[in-house]
Design a protein around this motif. Sequence first.
Motif, PDB file in Angstrom:
ATOM      1  N   GLU A  98       0.835  -1.352  -0.019  1.00 23.81           N
ATOM      2  CA  GLU A  98       0.097   0.219   0.140  1.00 23.81           C
ATOM      3  C   GLU A  98       0.819   1.293  -0.028  1.00 23.81           C
ATOM      4  O   GLU A  98       0.397   2.518  -0.261  1.00 23.81           O
ATOM      5  N   HIS A  99       2.025   1.321   0.312  1.00 21.79           N
ATOM      6  CA  HIS A  99       3.088   2.300   0.250  1.00 21.79           C
ATOM      7  C   HIS A  99       3.964   2.429  -0.871  1.00 21.79           C
ATOM      8  O   HIS A  99       4.450   3.487  -1.129  1.00 21.79           O
ATOM      9  N   VAL A 100       3.906   1.481  -2.139  1.00 20.25           N
ATOM     10  CA  VAL A 100       4.469   1.545  -3.187  1.00 20.25           C
ATOM     11  C   VAL A 100       4.296   2.740  -4.010  1.00 20.25           C
ATOM     12  O   VAL A 100       5.182   3.668  -4.490  1.00 20.25           O
ATOM     13  N   HIS A 101       2.980   2.762  -4.416  1.00 22.70           N
ATOM     14  CA  HIS A 101       2.406   3.890  -5.354  1.00 22.70           C
ATOM     15  C   HIS A 101       2.812   5.098  -4.644  1.00 22.70           C
ATOM     16  O   HIS A 101       3.289   6.142  -5.365  1.00 22.70           O
ATOM     17  N   PRO A 102       2.442   5.555  -3.525  1.00 24.09           N
ATOM     18  CA  PRO A 102       2.817   6.952  -3.143  1.00 24.09           C
ATOM     19  C   PRO A 102       4.107   6.994  -2.916  1.00 24.09           C
ATOM     20  O   PRO A 102       4.509   8.175  -3.471  1.00 24.09           O
ATOM     21  N   THR A 103       5.204   6.016  -2.757  1.00 23.39           N
ATOM     22  CA  THR A 103       6.454   6.165  -2.655  1.00 23.39           C
ATOM     23  C   THR A 103       6.799   6.538  -4.015  1.00 23.39           C
ATOM     24  O   THR A 103       7.770   7.705  -4.154  1.00 23.39           O
ATOM     25  N   VAL A 104       6.564   6.034  -5.039  1.00 21.35           N
ATOM     26  CA  VAL A 104       6.887   6.136  -6.551  1.00 21.35           C
ATOM     27  C   VAL A 104       6.543   7.615  -6.952  1.00 21.35           C
ATOM     28  O   VAL A 104       7.192   8.231  -7.459  1.00 21.35           O
ATOM     29  N   MET A 105       5.365   7.854  -6.675  1.00 22.49           N
ATOM     30  CA  MET A 105       4.626   9.189  -7.017  1.00 22.49           C
ATOM     31  C   MET A 105       4.832  10.480  -6.404  1.00 22.49           C
ATOM     32  O   MET A 105       4.697  11.496  -6.686  1.00 22.49           O
ATOM     33  N   ILE A 106       5.165  10.121  -5.138  1.00 23.08           N
ATOM     34  CA  ILE A 106       5.702  11.335  -4.155  1.00 23.08           C
ATOM     35  C   ILE A 106       7.083  11.390  -3.842  1.00 23.08           C
ATOM     36  O   ILE A 106       7.653  12.358  -4.244  1.00 23.08           O
ATOM     37  N   GLU A 107       7.513  10.579  -3.399  1.00 25.86           N
ATOM     38  CA  GLU A 107       9.104  10.667  -2.979  1.00 25.86           C
ATOM     39  C   GLU A 107       9.969  10.426  -4.053  1.00 25.86           C
ATOM     40  O   GLU A 107      10.948  11.307  -3.937  1.00 25.86           O
ATOM     41  N   PHE A 108       9.943   9.772  -4.936  1.00 27.92           N
ATOM     42  CA  PHE A 108      10.692   9.822  -6.036  1.00 27.92           C
ATOM     43  C   PHE A 108      10.961  11.173  -6.809  1.00 27.92           C
ATOM     44  O   PHE A 108      11.855  11.623  -6.920  1.00 27.92           O
ATOM     45  N   PRO A 109       9.663  11.827  -7.131  1.00 29.14           N
ATOM     46  CA  PRO A 109       9.992  13.179  -7.777  1.00 29.14           C
ATOM     47  C   PRO A 109      10.295  14.157  -6.902  1.00 29.14           C
ATOM     48  O   PRO A 109      11.299  14.888  -7.404  1.00 29.14           O
ATOM     49  N   ARG A 110      10.223  13.867  -5.622  1.00 31.12           N
ATOM     50  CA  ARG A 110      10.911  14.669  -4.642  1.00 31.12           C
ATOM     51  C   ARG A 110      12.190  14.624  -4.672  1.00 31.12           C
ATOM     52  O   ARG A 110      13.013  15.865  -4.415  1.00 31.12           O
ATOM     53  N   LEU A 111      12.890  13.614  -4.776  1.00 32.69           N
ATOM     54  CA  LEU A 111      14.267  13.543  -4.812  1.00 32.69           C
ATOM     55  C   LEU A 111      14.809  13.868  -6.171  1.00 32.69           C
ATOM     56  O   LEU A 111      16.054  14.252  -6.379  1.00 32.69           O
ATOM     57  N   LEU A 112      14.073  13.962  -7.250  1.00 31.70           N
ATOM     58  CA  LEU A 112      14.253  14.312  -8.543  1.00 31.70           C
ATOM     59  C   LEU A 112      14.441  15.870  -8.849  1.00 31.70           C
ATOM     60  O   LEU A 112      15.290  16.441  -9.535  1.00 31.70           O
ATOM     61  N   PHE A 113      13.325  16.369  -8.061  1.00 31.30           N
ATOM     62  CA  PHE A 113      13.086  17.821  -8.193  1.00 31.30           C
ATOM     63  C   PHE A 113      14.193  18.784  -8.130  1.00 31.30           C
ATOM     64  O   PHE A 113      14.579  19.554  -9.102  1.00 31.30           O
ATOM     65  N   PRO A 114      15.061  18.952  -7.299  1.00 29.44           N
ATOM     66  CA  PRO A 114      16.264  19.724  -7.177  1.00 29.44           C
ATOM     67  C   PRO A 114      17.235  19.735  -8.257  1.00 29.44           C
ATOM     68  O   PRO A 114      17.649  20.615  -8.814  1.00 29.44           O
ATOM     69  N   PHE A 115      17.263  18.514  -9.035  1.00 31.25           N
ATOM     70  CA  PHE A 115      18.148  18.430 -10.021  1.00 31.25           C
ATOM     71  C   PHE A 115      17.556  19.037 -11.151  1.00 31.25           C
ATOM     72  O   PHE A 115      18.244  19.785 -11.962  1.00 31.25           O
ATOM     73  N   ALA A 116      16.172  18.985 -11.344  1.00 33.62           N
ATOM     74  CA  ALA A 116      15.546  19.365 -12.498  1.00 33.62           C
ATOM     75  C   ALA A 116      15.239  20.816 -12.278  1.00 33.62           C
ATOM     76  O   ALA A 116      15.519  21.506 -13.392  1.00 33.62           O
ATOM     77  N   ARG A 117      15.170  21.313 -11.219  1.00 33.22           N
ATOM     78  CA  ARG A 117      15.047  22.621 -10.989  1.00 33.22           C
ATOM     79  C   ARG A 117      16.221  23.544 -11.302  1.00 33.22           C
ATOM     80  O   ARG A 117      16.388  24.514 -11.969  1.00 33.22           O
ATOM     81  N   GLN A 118      17.592  23.063 -11.112  1.00 31.50           N
ATOM     82  CA  GLN A 118      18.730  23.487 -11.430  1.00 31.50           C
ATOM     83  C   GLN A 118      19.022  23.621 -12.931  1.00 31.50           C
ATOM     84  O   GLN A 118      19.598  24.254 -13.456  1.00 31.50           O
ATOM     85  N   ILE A 119      18.713  22.372 -13.696  1.00 33.55           N
ATOM     86  CA  ILE A 119      18.934  22.664 -15.087  1.00 33.55           C
ATOM     87  C   ILE A 119      18.093  23.646 -15.712  1.00 33.55           C
ATOM     88  O   ILE A 119      18.361  24.153 -16.636  1.00 33.55           O
ATOM     89  N   ILE A 120      16.859  23.728 -15.211  1.00 30.95           N
ATOM     90  CA  ILE A 120      15.991  24.577 -15.912  1.00 30.95           C
ATOM     91  C   ILE A 120      16.617  26.065 -15.500  1.00 30.95           C
ATOM     92  O   ILE A 120      16.701  27.066 -16.315  1.00 30.95           O
TER      93      ILE A 120
END
Length: 160
Positions: A98-120
């Motif tokens: 029950e925690h897999v989907h929220p982890t994939v859709m919330i926590e993983f994008p949260r980890l990716l965001f700072p890198f994407a933000r810097q690229i932009i």
Amino acid sequence: MTDATTNSETTAGPVVSALAQYIKDFSFENPNAPRSLAPQEKSPEISIQVNVGGNQIGEEDYVVDLTLEGKATIDNEVLFAFELVYGGVFRLRNIAAEHVHPTVMIEFPRLLFPFARQIIADAVRNGGFPPLFIDPIDFSALYRQKIAELQAEQAQATVS
């Protein structure tokens, strides 16, 4: 004596690993240069759309794409526009189903965001403008909104 890999492999607690991060697709446009680079009397309107997609690609592995699209305009004239699809491959172990989907859709994008933000920010700066630092995104609220939309669509389909 045991090595650290063996200990972490046998640990019963949850394990989240980032295996890779990458730019999947990226574009930056400055369609009205050099005119758009002249000093402006007004501040630009900036619009940004965020989308998250995730899929399971192995027994424990997931790929997540964070898409950020945006543009800056003044009086309907585009100063710049960008689209970035920034991806990551992650591994989940010992996570309750029950925690897999929220982890994939919330926590993983949260980890990716700072890198994407810097690229932009770098692309906008390299395009001749002050860097655009996108405000932090509440991926949990985005997830809840998407779930509510899906539930409304399902309810509408049931009524039809």
